[in-house]
Write a protein that holds these residues in place. Structure first.
Motif, PDB file in Angstrom:
ATOM      1  N   SER A  62      -4.551  -1.482  -1.728  1.00 46.17           N
ATOM      2  CA  SER A  62      -4.617  -2.259  -0.486  1.00 46.17           C
ATOM      3  C   SER A  62      -4.058  -3.640  -0.823  1.00 46.17           C
ATOM      4  CB  SER A  62      -6.075  -2.389  -0.038  1.00 46.17           C
ATOM      5  OG  SER A  62      -6.757  -3.192  -0.977  1.00 46.17           O
ATOM      6  N   VAL A  63      -3.711  -4.391   0.188  1.00 47.49           N
ATOM      7  CA  VAL A  63      -3.116  -5.701  -0.061  1.00 47.49           C
ATOM      8  C   VAL A  63      -4.072  -6.577  -0.879  1.00 47.49           C
ATOM      9  CG1 VAL A  63      -3.802  -6.657   2.188  1.00 47.49           C
ATOM     10  CG2 VAL A  63      -1.823  -7.595   0.995  1.00 47.49           C
ATOM     11  N   ASP A  64      -5.389  -6.412  -0.675  1.00 52.27           N
ATOM     12  CA  ASP A  64      -6.365  -7.220  -1.424  1.00 52.27           C
ATOM     13  C   ASP A  64      -6.474  -6.793  -2.880  1.00 52.27           C
ATOM     14  OD1 ASP A  64      -6.908  -8.654   0.834  1.00 52.27           O
ATOM     15  OD2 ASP A  64      -8.510  -7.290   1.482  1.00 52.27           O
ATOM     16  N   ASP A  65      -6.266  -5.501  -3.152  1.00 53.61           N
ATOM     17  CA  ASP A  65      -6.372  -5.021  -4.547  1.00 53.61           C
ATOM     18  C   ASP A  65      -5.059  -5.146  -5.318  1.00 53.61           C
ATOM     19  OD1 ASP A  65      -8.962  -4.339  -4.107  1.00 53.61           O
ATOM     20  OD2 ASP A  65      -8.550  -2.214  -3.672  1.00 53.61           O
ATOM     21  N   HIS A  70       0.807  -1.230   0.000  1.00 48.27           N
ATOM     22  CA  HIS A  70       0.000   0.000   0.000  1.00 48.27           C
ATOM     23  C   HIS A  70       0.837   1.277   0.000  1.00 48.27           C
ATOM     24  CE1 HIS A  70       0.877  -0.745   4.249  1.00 48.27           C
ATOM     25  NE2 HIS A  70       0.801   0.565   4.375  1.00 48.27           N
TER      26      HIS A  70
END
Ligand code: UTP
Length: 286
Positions: free
Chosen positions: A193-196, A168
């Motif tokens: 973000s880590v998820d994106d 991020h």
């Protein structure tokens, strides 16, 4: 032949306040040399001859650092401090350095826009002025990118694998590996973000761009942090042309945050022949 480089150095440096209230972040020293001087030396070693440093009106000290200072040279000569004199004279040797003044700190992409006239119709390098990149051998990291540029005749960014927990903080790429180090980029995203995050390959402070970036920057609206992001302009460019990533060989030292600043000074100190023994002894005794 790549001759020109832009060094953006106009940022406010909020992470290093109050140190950066009067002293530009790019002049923070690593041992006895400001970080931006390491950056300029990397560019020169890679064959760059013309440099545009983007500063702002509160950062004239950057210009002073690269300007010839007759009174200092005379003083060192009189005191017979000839080695120091040679080091001082070497700071801008072989380089043509110009300055542009960013009016409002609207982000890295906005800072690059100030280089349009300087660049003209040539490809150029971008080196962030607060980050040292050191290669594992004597070739500068920028030289590795130039080799890729010369082969592909397309934009190239330096890449570094970073832990998922800190993606991020960076621009991150989505790419297809062509070799162990070379990637064809399919997408770029600023500070995901880590998820994106499409990968953990972060853009690492060095770029080679073509002048087409300026048209893309004109079309780029404000993005992350309400700033004009270079990453967003590169995403636009990607719709028309290939961009490559090079997982560079070497290490990155970001001096623009407290931990990076301390680690870099410690490591460079531990490598310095004149300092290392005493420094190691002192660390053992802590
Ligand atoms: P940073 O992202 O580290 O921003 O900029 P910053 O404002 O300098 O520092 P923080 O985040 O507030 O602590 C990366 C490089 O881009 C330049 C900076 O000077 C730095 O070398 N920059 C950034 C500009 O030239 N203009 C800008 O508007 C923003």
């Amino acid at each position: 032949m790549l001759r020109k480089a832009i060094i953006p150095a106009a940022g406010i440096g909020t992470r290093m306040l109050p140190a950066t209230k009067a002293v530009p972040k790019e002049l923070i020293p690593v041992l006895d040399k400001p970080v931006i001087q390491y950056v300029v030396e990397e560019a020169r070693a890679a064959g760059i001859r013309d440099i545009l440093i983007v500063i702002n009106k509160d950062k004239p000290a950057i210009r002073d650092h690269f300007r010839k200072k007759e009174s200092l040279e005379l003083f060192l000569e009189e005191k017979n401090k000839l080695e120091t004199l040679e080091n001082i004279r070497n700071i801008n040797r072989g380089l043509q350095i110009e300055y542009a003044f960013q009016e409002e700190m609207n982000g890295l992409g906005d800072a690059i826009r100030y280089g349009r006239d300087f660049v003209g119709d040539e490809a150029f390098a971008v080196l962030l002025g607060d980050t040292i990149l050191r290669s594992g051998n004597s070739d500068p990291v920028l030289g590795q990118l130039i080799e890729v540029f010369e082969e592909k005749q397309a934009a190239v960014v330096a890449l570094e694998e970073v832990p998922g927990a800190i993606v991020h903080r960076y621009g991150v790429i989505d790419g297809r590996a062509l070799t162990d180090r070379l990637f064809e980029i399919n997408g770029l995203i600023e500070k995901p973000s880590v998820d994106d995050a499409p990968s953990n390959l972060a853009i690492a402070s060095r770029y080679i761009l073509t002048p087409d970036i300026f048209t893309a920057l004109e079309k780029t609206s404000r993005g992350y942090n309400n700033e004009i992001q270079l990453t967003d302009a590169m995403s636009l460019l990607l719709q028309k042309q290939a961009i490559y990533g090079w997982r560079f060989e070497g290490q990155r030292f970001d001096v623009g945050n407290k931990l990076g600043f301390i680690k870099t000074n410690l490591l460079f100190g531990l490598e310095d022949p004149g300092l290392k023994e005493e420094l190691k002894k002192w660390i053992r005794e802590l």
